[in-house]
Design a protein around this motif. Structure first.
Motif, PDB file in Angstrom:
ATOM      1  N   LEU A 261     -24.034   5.747 -19.082  1.00  0.00           N
ATOM      2  CA  LEU A 261     -22.804   5.618 -18.299  1.00  0.00           C
ATOM      3  C   LEU A 261     -21.925   6.848 -18.508  1.00  0.00           C
ATOM      4  O   LEU A 261     -21.690   7.271 -19.636  1.00  0.00           O
ATOM      5  CB  LEU A 261     -22.039   4.359 -18.732  1.00  0.00           C
ATOM      6  N   SER A 262     -21.411   7.400 -17.408  1.00  0.00           N
ATOM      7  CA  SER A 262     -20.572   8.605 -17.484  1.00  0.00           C
ATOM      8  C   SER A 262     -19.162   8.268 -17.936  1.00  0.00           C
ATOM      9  O   SER A 262     -18.587   7.262 -17.532  1.00  0.00           O
ATOM     10  CB  SER A 262     -20.505   9.288 -16.117  1.00  0.00           C
ATOM     11  N   TRP A 263     -18.593   9.174 -18.732  1.00  0.00           N
ATOM     12  CA  TRP A 263     -17.173   9.048 -19.082  1.00  0.00           C
ATOM     13  C   TRP A 263     -16.314   9.015 -17.827  1.00  0.00           C
ATOM     14  O   TRP A 263     -15.288   8.341 -17.771  1.00  0.00           O
ATOM     15  CB  TRP A 263     -16.724  10.248 -19.933  1.00  0.00           C
ATOM     16  N   SER A 264     -16.719   9.788 -16.794  1.00  0.00           N
ATOM     17  CA  SER A 264     -15.872   9.971 -15.613  1.00  0.00           C
ATOM     18  C   SER A 264     -15.561   8.652 -14.912  1.00  0.00           C
ATOM     19  O   SER A 264     -14.475   8.493 -14.351  1.00  0.00           O
ATOM     20  CB  SER A 264     -16.530  10.942 -14.623  1.00  0.00           C
ATOM     21  N   MET A 265     -16.491   7.695 -14.935  1.00  0.00           N
ATOM     22  CA  MET A 265     -16.207   6.431 -14.263  1.00  0.00           C
ATOM     23  C   MET A 265     -15.070   5.694 -14.953  1.00  0.00           C
ATOM     24  O   MET A 265     -14.150   5.174 -14.305  1.00  0.00           O
ATOM     25  CB  MET A 265     -17.449   5.537 -14.206  1.00  0.00           C
ATOM     26  N   LEU A 266     -15.104   5.641 -16.285  1.00  0.00           N
ATOM     27  CA  LEU A 266     -14.054   4.955 -17.030  1.00  0.00           C
ATOM     28  C   LEU A 266     -12.734   5.717 -16.934  1.00  0.00           C
ATOM     29  O   LEU A 266     -11.665   5.098 -16.859  1.00  0.00           O
ATOM     30  CB  LEU A 266     -14.471   4.784 -18.482  1.00  0.00           C
ATOM     31  N   GLU A 267     -12.790   7.040 -16.922  1.00  0.00           N
ATOM     32  CA  GLU A 267     -11.571   7.828 -16.769  1.00  0.00           C
ATOM     33  C   GLU A 267     -10.941   7.583 -15.406  1.00  0.00           C
ATOM     34  O   GLU A 267      -9.709   7.460 -15.290  1.00  0.00           O
ATOM     35  CB  GLU A 267     -11.882   9.307 -16.977  1.00  0.00           C
ATOM     36  N   ALA A 268     -11.767   7.481 -14.370  1.00  0.00           N
ATOM     37  CA  ALA A 268     -11.248   7.191 -13.032  1.00  0.00           C
ATOM     38  C   ALA A 268     -10.649   5.786 -12.969  1.00  0.00           C
ATOM     39  O   ALA A 268      -9.602   5.574 -12.343  1.00  0.00           O
ATOM     40  CB  ALA A 268     -12.358   7.345 -11.989  1.00  0.00           C
ATOM     41  N   MET A 269     -11.293   4.827 -13.633  1.00  0.00           N
ATOM     42  CA  MET A 269     -10.738   3.468 -13.678  1.00  0.00           C
ATOM     43  C   MET A 269      -9.395   3.460 -14.394  1.00  0.00           C
ATOM     44  O   MET A 269      -8.441   2.808 -13.957  1.00  0.00           O
ATOM     45  CB  MET A 269     -11.713   2.525 -14.381  1.00  0.00           C
ATOM     46  N   SER A 270      -9.304   4.193 -15.508  1.00  0.00           N
ATOM     47  CA  SER A 270      -8.054   4.265 -16.255  1.00  0.00           C
ATOM     48  C   SER A 270      -6.934   4.864 -15.413  1.00  0.00           C
ATOM     49  O   SER A 270      -5.763   4.524 -15.580  1.00  0.00           O
ATOM     50  CB  SER A 270      -8.258   5.101 -17.522  1.00  0.00           C
ATOM     51  N   THR A 271      -7.310   5.749 -14.489  1.00  0.00           N
ATOM     52  CA  THR A 271      -6.345   6.408 -13.622  1.00  0.00           C
ATOM     53  C   THR A 271      -5.957   5.517 -12.435  1.00  0.00           C
ATOM     54  O   THR A 271      -5.116   5.905 -11.629  1.00  0.00           O
ATOM     55  CB  THR A 271      -6.923   7.752 -13.145  1.00  0.00           C
ATOM     56  N   GLY A 272      -6.570   4.352 -12.341  1.00  0.00           N
ATOM     57  CA  GLY A 272      -6.233   3.412 -11.282  1.00  0.00           C
ATOM     58  C   GLY A 272      -6.982   3.640  -9.995  1.00  0.00           C
ATOM     59  O   GLY A 272      -6.501   3.261  -8.914  1.00  0.00           O
ATOM     60  N   CYS A 273      -8.153   4.258 -10.079  1.00  0.00           N
ATOM     61  CA  CYS A 273      -8.960   4.470  -8.874  1.00  0.00           C
ATOM     62  C   CYS A 273      -9.599   3.161  -8.412  1.00  0.00           C
ATOM     63  O   CYS A 273      -9.930   2.296  -9.217  1.00  0.00           O
ATOM     64  CB  CYS A 273     -10.076   5.471  -9.139  1.00  0.00           C
ATOM     65  N   VAL A 274      -9.815   3.057  -7.107  1.00  0.00           N
ATOM     66  CA  VAL A 274     -10.728   2.060  -6.580  1.00  0.00           C
ATOM     67  C   VAL A 274     -12.122   2.649  -6.718  1.00  0.00           C
ATOM     68  O   VAL A 274     -12.448   3.655  -6.094  1.00  0.00           O
ATOM     69  CB  VAL A 274     -10.451   1.734  -5.096  1.00  0.00           C
ATOM     70  N   ILE A 275     -12.935   2.038  -7.555  1.00  0.00           N
ATOM     71  CA  ILE A 275     -14.286   2.548  -7.800  1.00  0.00           C
ATOM     72  C   ILE A 275     -15.269   1.856  -6.883  1.00  0.00           C
ATOM     73  O   ILE A 275     -15.314   0.617  -6.810  1.00  0.00           O
ATOM     74  CB  ILE A 275     -14.724   2.299  -9.255  1.00  0.00           C
ATOM     75  N   LEU A 276     -16.070   2.646  -6.169  1.00  0.00           N
ATOM     76  CA  LEU A 276     -17.249   2.115  -5.490  1.00  0.00           C
ATOM     77  C   LEU A 276     -18.438   2.562  -6.323  1.00  0.00           C
ATOM     78  O   LEU A 276     -18.806   3.737  -6.336  1.00  0.00           O
ATOM     79  CB  LEU A 276     -17.364   2.651  -4.063  1.00  0.00           C
ATOM     80  N   GLY A 277     -19.015   1.619  -7.074  1.00  0.00           N
ATOM     81  CA  GLY A 277     -20.092   1.946  -7.992  1.00  0.00           C
ATOM     82  C   GLY A 277     -21.416   1.352  -7.554  1.00  0.00           C
ATOM     83  O   GLY A 277     -21.465   0.388  -6.775  1.00  0.00           O
ATOM     84  N   SER A 278     -22.488   1.924  -8.059  1.00  0.00           N
ATOM     85  CA  SER A 278     -23.816   1.375  -7.772  1.00  0.00           C
ATOM     86  C   SER A 278     -24.019   0.093  -8.574  1.00  0.00           C
ATOM     87  O   SER A 278     -23.531  -0.039  -9.695  1.00  0.00           O
ATOM     88  CB  SER A 278     -24.897   2.397  -8.144  1.00  0.00           C
ATOM     89  N   ASN A 279     -24.745  -0.849  -7.985  1.00  0.00           N
ATOM     90  CA  ASN A 279     -24.975  -2.131  -8.679  1.00  0.00           C
ATOM     91  C   ASN A 279     -26.164  -2.003  -9.640  1.00  0.00           C
ATOM     92  O   ASN A 279     -27.125  -2.756  -9.580  1.00  0.00           O
ATOM     93  CB  ASN A 279     -25.183  -3.276  -7.692  1.00  0.00           C
ATOM     94  N   THR A 280     -26.040  -1.028 -10.535  1.00  0.00           N
ATOM     95  CA  THR A 280     -27.042  -0.781 -11.573  1.00  0.00           C
ATOM     96  C   THR A 280     -26.471  -1.235 -12.924  1.00  0.00           C
ATOM     97  O   THR A 280     -25.250  -1.286 -13.093  1.00  0.00           O
ATOM     98  CB  THR A 280     -27.428   0.711 -11.603  1.00  0.00           C
ATOM     99  N   PRO A 281     -27.327  -1.569 -13.889  1.00  0.00           N
ATOM    100  CA  PRO A 281     -26.853  -2.201 -15.128  1.00  0.00           C
ATOM    101  C   PRO A 281     -25.733  -1.478 -15.875  1.00  0.00           C
ATOM    102  O   PRO A 281     -24.809  -2.152 -16.342  1.00  0.00           O
ATOM    103  CB  PRO A 281     -28.123  -2.297 -15.969  1.00  0.00           C
ATOM    104  N   PRO A 282     -25.757  -0.147 -16.021  1.00  0.00           N
ATOM    105  CA  PRO A 282     -24.658   0.471 -16.770  1.00  0.00           C
ATOM    106  C   PRO A 282     -23.297   0.266 -16.113  1.00  0.00           C
ATOM    107  O   PRO A 282     -22.283   0.126 -16.800  1.00  0.00           O
ATOM    108  CB  PRO A 282     -25.028   1.961 -16.819  1.00  0.00           C
ATOM    109  N   VAL A 283     -23.277   0.227 -14.782  1.00  0.00           N
ATOM    110  CA  VAL A 283     -22.023   0.013 -14.053  1.00  0.00           C
ATOM    111  C   VAL A 283     -21.635  -1.467 -14.089  1.00  0.00           C
ATOM    112  O   VAL A 283     -20.464  -1.815 -14.277  1.00  0.00           O
ATOM    113  CB  VAL A 283     -22.148   0.501 -12.589  1.00  0.00           C
ATOM    114  N   GLN A 284     -22.630  -2.346 -13.954  1.00  0.00           N
ATOM    115  CA  GLN A 284     -22.357  -3.782 -13.942  1.00  0.00           C
ATOM    116  C   GLN A 284     -21.814  -4.284 -15.276  1.00  0.00           C
ATOM    117  O   GLN A 284     -21.154  -5.326 -15.311  1.00  0.00           O
ATOM    118  CB  GLN A 284     -23.641  -4.542 -13.583  1.00  0.00           C
ATOM    119  N   GLU A 285     -22.064  -3.557 -16.361  1.00  0.00           N
ATOM    120  CA  GLU A 285     -21.486  -3.946 -17.647  1.00  0.00           C
ATOM    121  C   GLU A 285     -19.959  -3.835 -17.624  1.00  0.00           C
ATOM    122  O   GLU A 285     -19.268  -4.536 -18.359  1.00  0.00           O
ATOM    123  CB  GLU A 285     -22.050  -3.064 -18.769  1.00  0.00           C
TER     124      GLU A 285
END
Length: 402
Positions: free
Chosen positions: A313-337
């Motif tokens: 899992l990339s740091w960038s996804m969590l950093e974007a979430m922390s920044t209040g982004c609407v994340i469109l993520g792939s339905n793959t296990p690392p993201v689904q966690e």
């Protein structure tokens, strides 16, 4: 306490830990690395350089192992120098896989060896055979098996280990799970925070999107299939035709960070630009950005797309979430966690390009409806991945007595 960090890059996952530990005058912190650039106050760098690379005539299954051994050997030599200068660590904390930790128990037998276990390779069921268009042959399967050799040595040798997510720990052999604690590196939620109504202006890049209301963002170390770059770019070609006021901002270098490069020497960016048509006045490649500029990009994002194979899992996804982004993520296990569809983000099939476009448009057309996802995304990171909570726990884990 005397602690030796080991990582080919500097400071990588150990930046916050090394910085914090070095603040205590009772600690002596040394960082063994191949990277000469960069400094942390109070941290002594010990540069190691492998004597050579794996020889071309070495069997190609074994070359990664040979490179790991050469790196471990270089670390051993640096450790001998440190030892002669009176530095004998209580704890050695290194990233497993590249080889720097391989011989630590030989040079410092009384030191507690901690390993950061990021990934264990499998030919089937995770990243390697995820794309049905890229079937594995027997050579690839065998090479993947042998690639785990230095990691298995570390699993045996280490006193304790750590993985950043449960998904990543699951990849390691079950008989070693009792050695591996799950704890993320942590996201600085005070730095990665939302700014309502943020406008995107990158003066160094001559990019001014301050009047743009629809900004789709994508961030990666490189541009490769592992992070869904081809699928994203195909979706962008459709999206820009449908939405004349939409702009797309892509942060990352034009290279492959994970996985295989194209055999003809082209980059995936070149391939996508040749394969699909784009309004290049609304498609912006920024290259790699300093944190301050990268932060501006995600703060201004209307929707942030993060696609990944079943991999780290990339740091960038969590950093974007922390920044209040609407994340469109792939339905793959690392993201689904981390992301629950419709609760703290949106999920989509990694390969479903038309559906990726539809879900991006869903966000762009209903910004008010998406406000709750933004709030919940940040809350998720604050509750589960905040550096302020995890760093003290991480240091306590490092310092615990065997």
């Amino acid at each position: 306490m005397q602690i030796l960090f080991l990582h080919p890059n500097f400071p990588a996952q150990f930046r916050h830990l090394a910085t914090e530990l070095a603040k205590n005058p009772k600690n002596r912190v040394v960082f063994g690395t191949k990277r000469k650039e960069g400094q942390i106050q109070g941290v002594v760098k010990a540069i190691y350089t492998p004597s050579r690379e794996a020889r071309p005539e070495t069997h190609h299954y074994v070359r990664p192992l040979e490179n790991a051994v050469l790196q471990g050997q270089a670390v051993y030599r640096i450790a001998e120098q440190l030892k002669s200068q009176g530095f004998v660590p209580d704890v050695v904390y290194g990233h497993s896989g590249w080889g720097p930790t391989l011989f630590i128990k030989d040079i410092f037998p009384k030191a507690e060896l901690l390993c950061f276990f990021e990934w264990f390779y499998h030919a089937h069921g995770t990243d390697a055979d995820f794309d049905p268009k890229e079937p594995l042959n027997a050579d690839a399967e065998a090479k993947i098996r042998i690639k785990n050799s230095p990691i298995l040595t570390d699993l045996y040798s280490c006193d304790r280990g750590l993985s950043p997510t449960y998904w990543q720990r699951e990849q390691f052999p079950p008989e070693f799970h009792s050695k591996i604690t799950v704890r993320h590196d942590g996201v600085d939620t005070d730095y990665f925070k939302p700014i309502p109504g943020a406008k995107l202006v990158l003066n160094d890049k001559k990019l001014d999107l301050s009047e743009v209301e629809e900004i789709v963002t994508y961030v990666g170390r490189g541009m490769e299939p592992y992070r869904g770059f081809p699928q994203f770019m195909e979706a962008v070609s459709i999206l820009l035709k449908r939405r004349p006021n939409c702009h797309v901002v892509i942060v990352g270098e034009d290279r492959v960070a994970y996985g295989r490069s194209l055999p003809d020497g082209k980059t995936y960016k070149q391939l996508m630009l040749e394969t699909f048509s784009y309004d290049l006045s609304r498609l912006h490649f920024t290259g790699s950005l300093p944190y301050s500029e990268y932060l501006k990009v995600i703060q201004a994002s209307s929707v942030h797309v993060y696609l990944t194979r079943p991999f780290v899992l990339s740091w960038s996804m969590l950093e974007a979430m922390s920044t209040g982004c609407v994340i469109l993520g792939s339905n793959t296990p690392p993201v689904q966690e981390v992301i629950e569809d419709g609760v703290n983000g949106l999920l989509v099939d990694f390969f479903a390009v038309d559906r990726i476009v539809e879900r991006i448009e869903e966000v762009l057309e209903h910004p008010d409806k998406m406000a709750k996802l933004r709030v919940k995304a940040r809350e998720t990171v604050q509750e589960r991945y905040a550096l302020a909570k995890l760093l003290p726990e991480h240091i306590k884990w490092i310092c615990q007595k065997p």
